[in-house]
Write a protein that holds these residues in place. Structure first.
Motif, PDB file in Angstrom:
ATOM      1  N   ASP A 139       0.829  -1.215   0.000  1.00  0.00           N
ATOM      2  CA  ASP A 139       0.000   0.000   0.000  1.00  0.00           C
ATOM      3  C   ASP A 139       0.858   1.258   0.000  1.00  0.00           C
ATOM      4  N   ASP A 140       1.910   1.232   0.832  1.00  0.00           N
ATOM      5  CA  ASP A 140       2.830   2.367   0.913  1.00  0.00           C
ATOM      6  C   ASP A 140       3.513   2.586  -0.445  1.00  0.00           C
ATOM      7  N   ALA A 141       3.950   1.497  -1.045  1.00  0.00           N
ATOM      8  CA  ALA A 141       4.611   1.576  -2.351  1.00  0.00           C
ATOM      9  C   ALA A 141       3.650   2.173  -3.383  1.00  0.00           C
ATOM     10  N   LYS A 142       2.389   1.728  -3.364  1.00  0.00           N
ATOM     11  CA  LYS A 142       1.387   2.217  -4.310  1.00  0.00           C
ATOM     12  C   LYS A 142       1.152   3.719  -4.097  1.00  0.00           C
ATOM     13  N   ARG A 143       1.000   4.125  -2.824  1.00  0.00           N
ATOM     14  CA  ARG A 143       0.752   5.537  -2.505  1.00  0.00           C
ATOM     15  C   ARG A 143       1.916   6.414  -2.993  1.00  0.00           C
ATOM     16  N   ARG A 144       3.145   5.959  -2.725  1.00  0.00           N
ATOM     17  CA  ARG A 144       4.324   6.732  -3.144  1.00  0.00           C
ATOM     18  C   ARG A 144       4.459   6.746  -4.668  1.00  0.00           C
ATOM     19  N   ALA A 145       4.115   5.634  -5.314  1.00  0.00           N
ATOM     20  CA  ALA A 145       4.162   5.591  -6.784  1.00  0.00           C
ATOM     21  C   ALA A 145       3.181   6.616  -7.353  1.00  0.00           C
TER      22      ALA A 145
END
Length: 186
Positions: A152-158
């Motif tokens: 989720d964090d990776a998706k948000r930062r992407a």
């Protein structure tokens, strides 16, 4: 968090591409003389290549004339040749230690040519921004793979990186549009 993903650094690099584009655009001439027209000119003197403003002073004595006062008499020929070969459509004339550079009226064909050059500069800036985006996305994938951040964090930062990319490309496009207008203005 490791150094694989640094949002501030990505932003700085994207802004750098925009600043480089603004600098390129300042060297693209419109109908009037401006000392920045000679910014892209580099002169080979003393065995190295240096910006023209490091071998002489540039002035605008008249609206359609540039003058380069070359500091070292031995470099006059090199400066004249550098201006002539810079691909900016200027035809310098040597007058003692000064090089006079008349700025010709832009004809329709030359204006179109310059808008194409502006387009190329903008495309190079877009490519630079997309490369920064790719680096950021790869950094995120690596962090996620190494278990340092969750999916989720990776998706948000992407998404943040994508938004930053979109807004920077939008800025490049509006700079290009403004420059094209300026070039085509008679």
């Amino acid at each position: 968090m490791s150094g694989a993903f640094d949002k501030k650094d990505l932003k700085r690099r994207m802004d750098g591409a925009v600043d480089a584009l603004k600098h390129e655009f300042s060297g693209l001439r419109t109908g009037r003389a401006s000392a920045s027209l000679l910014d892209p000119v580099t002169v080979t003197v003393y065995g190295s290549s240096m910006p023209i403003n490091q071998v002489g002073s540039i002035t605008v004595p008249e609206p359609r004339m540039l003058a380069v006062q070359v500091w070292d008499q031995n470099n006059v020929g090199a400066v004249e040749k550098a201006i002539r070969n810079a691909g900016i459509g200027l035809n310098p004339m040597i007058d003692g230690q000064t090089i006079r550079v008349p700025v010709p009226e832009l004809n329709e064909e030359r204006r179109k040519e310059l808008t194409k050059v502006a387009g190329k500069y903008a495309e190079q800036a877009r490519i630079a921004v997309r490369n920064v985006r790719r680096d950021g996305m790869e950094g995120l994938k690596k962090l996620e793979k190494d278990g340092e951040i969750g999916e989720d964090d990776a998706k948000r930062r992407a998404d943040e990186v994508q938004k930053m990319t979109d807004s920077t490309i939008k800025e490049i496009d509006s700079l290009l549009e403004a420059k094209e207008k300026e070039i085509m203005q008679v």
